[in-house]
Enzyme design. Structure first.
Site, PDB file in Angstrom:
ATOM      1  CG  ASP A 194      -1.749  -1.243   1.389  1.00  0.00           C
ATOM      2  OD1 ASP A 194      -2.149  -1.813   0.361  1.00  0.00           O
ATOM      3  OD2 ASP A 194      -2.003  -1.646   2.543  1.00  0.00           O
ATOM      4  CD  GLU A 213      -8.868  -2.922  -1.328  1.00  0.00           C
ATOM      5  OE1 GLU A 213      -9.401  -3.003  -0.215  1.00  0.00           O
ATOM      6  OE2 GLU A 213      -8.080  -3.798  -1.759  1.00  0.00           O
TER       7      GLU A 213
HETATM    8  O1  FUB Z   1      -3.282  -3.649   3.337  1.00  0.00           O
HETATM    9  C1  FUB Z   1      -4.590  -3.887   3.767  1.00  0.00           C
HETATM   10  C2  FUB Z   1      -5.576  -3.578   2.679  1.00  0.00           C
HETATM   11  O2  FUB Z   1      -5.279  -4.354   1.532  1.00  0.00           O
HETATM   12  C3  FUB Z   1      -5.530  -2.164   2.171  1.00  0.00           C
HETATM   13  O3  FUB Z   1      -6.123  -1.235   3.034  1.00  0.00           O
HETATM   14  C4  FUB Z   1      -6.196  -2.349   0.877  1.00  0.00           C
HETATM   15  O4  FUB Z   1      -6.112  -1.264   0.005  1.00  0.00           O
HETATM   16  C5  FUB Z   1      -5.516  -3.581   0.359  1.00  0.00           C
HETATM   17  O5  FUB Z   1      -4.275  -3.293  -0.228  1.00  0.00           O
END
Ligand code: FUB
Length: 326
Positions: free
Chosen positions: A19, A226
């Site tokens: 991320d 996301e």
């Molecule tokens: O790293 C945890 C979660 O996985 C993140 O918040 C999302 O965007 C995905 O990458």
């Protein structure tokens, strides 16, 4: 010591990182990633396998210099309102202060977004005692515009709980829209002058086709899942994000940071591992994509590594699709 980064190779191999939110501060590149760890818990669509407990910062003088692990800058134990899962963070700078925005579950198990401050880009960051009022879900991304107004974008489906907030309050059993209904978009809010609170309530961003019709929830190659990121290029705002179940990074553009955004195309085709998450940053006169995959761990979804690639625009402002295997 870590070596200078190579495109499509892990920036560091001594820890797992994911991320990546990359920024240029004080003429250097700073990367604010999640710090992936091993765990004994379940692996499921709720994201329980992502059990991160602290944040570290990576830095680079330039792309020919070694990647420095600046060490731990914030730990779960120091955040009074948070109980677990320090997921994807972002950083921002304004008026002499650095800000680290981060999601975590509160003591009721609900994801909220907190903020911590520091006088240096490498912390240590001191968290505010409570999460940002009015915040929810995950994956904060902060964009500070040329007029110094800051915007915060956030939200993620499934483990990120975005679909549970459709009525404005948290509903544990809520599910997402039907496949033929408009998809849920990310949330956006103005940040206050001191960057510590929202100016008013957040609002949903609409992402539409060229003809103005909404992207539908069943359109998993295009709909928001996301990991939002906003950058500005030649007067256009670019909202890029992960499509989750189809594992792409895609983008949409607007003349207004609050949207609506018009869908344009794919930035990165699927990587090894389920999640895909990124940031886009200009360094000197070139643009770069930072992203992660699970290649270093042999495909373990919660043991990921941050990588980078140069990003190229076409004359018409569209972004050339990157293949992570090249
Ligand atoms: O790293 C945890 C979660 O996985 C993140 O918040 C999302 O965007 C995905 O990458």
């Amino acid at each position: 010591m870590n070596k200078a980064p190579q495109p499509h190779k892990p920036l560091v191999t001594h820890i797992y990182t994911a991320d990546p939110s990359a920024h240029v501060f004080e003429g250097k590149i700073y990367i604010y990633p999640s710090h992936d760890i091993d765990h004994d818990g379940p692996d499921n669509d709720n994201g329980d396998q992502y059990a991160m407990e602290d944040y570290r910062v990576l830095s680079l003088e330039n792309f020919d210099s070694p990647v420095i692990d600046e060490g731990q800058v914030l730990h779960l134990n120091d955040i009074p309102w948070a109980s677990k899962q320090l997921w994807a963070p972002d950083a921002a700078y304004k008026s002499g202060t650095y800000y680290l925005f981060f999601p975590a579950r509160d003591h009721q198990g609900i994801f909220r977004i907190g903020v911590a401050t520091a006088k240096s880009p490498v912390g240590p960051f001191v968290p505010q005692p409570n999460y940002i009022e009015g915040s929810f879900s995950i994956d904060p991304a902060v964009f500070v515009d040329e007029d110094n107004q800051a915007y915060i974008y956030f939200g993620g489906l499934w483990g990120g709980q975005l679909e549970k907030w459709q009525t404005g309050t948290f509903e544990q059993n809520a599910v997402g829209p039907d496949a033929d209904a408009p998809a849920l978009g990310p949330q956006v809010a103005l940040l206050s002058e001191d960057m510590l609170s929202l100016q008013g309530e957040s609002q949903e961003i609409s992402i539409v086709h060229e003809d103005g019709s909404p992207i539908l929830a069943g359109d998993e190659d295009r709909r928001y899942f996301e990991g939002p990121w906003v950058h500005k290029y030649k007067g256009w705002y670019y909202l890029s994000y992960s499509t989750g179940t189809t594992h792409k990074l895609v983008y949409a553009v607007s003349r207004n940071p609050m949207g609506p955004y018009t869908f344009k195309g794919t930035i990165l085709t699927p990587v090894i591992g389920w999640t895909t998450h990124h940031s886009i940053v200009q360094f000197e006169d070139r643009w770069y994509l930072f992203y992660h995959d699970s290649s270093l761990s042999g495909g373990v979804n919660h043991k990921r590594s941050v990588k980078y690639a140069e990003l190229h625009y076409n004359e018409d402002g569209t972004i050339q699709t990157i293949d992570p295997n090249k």
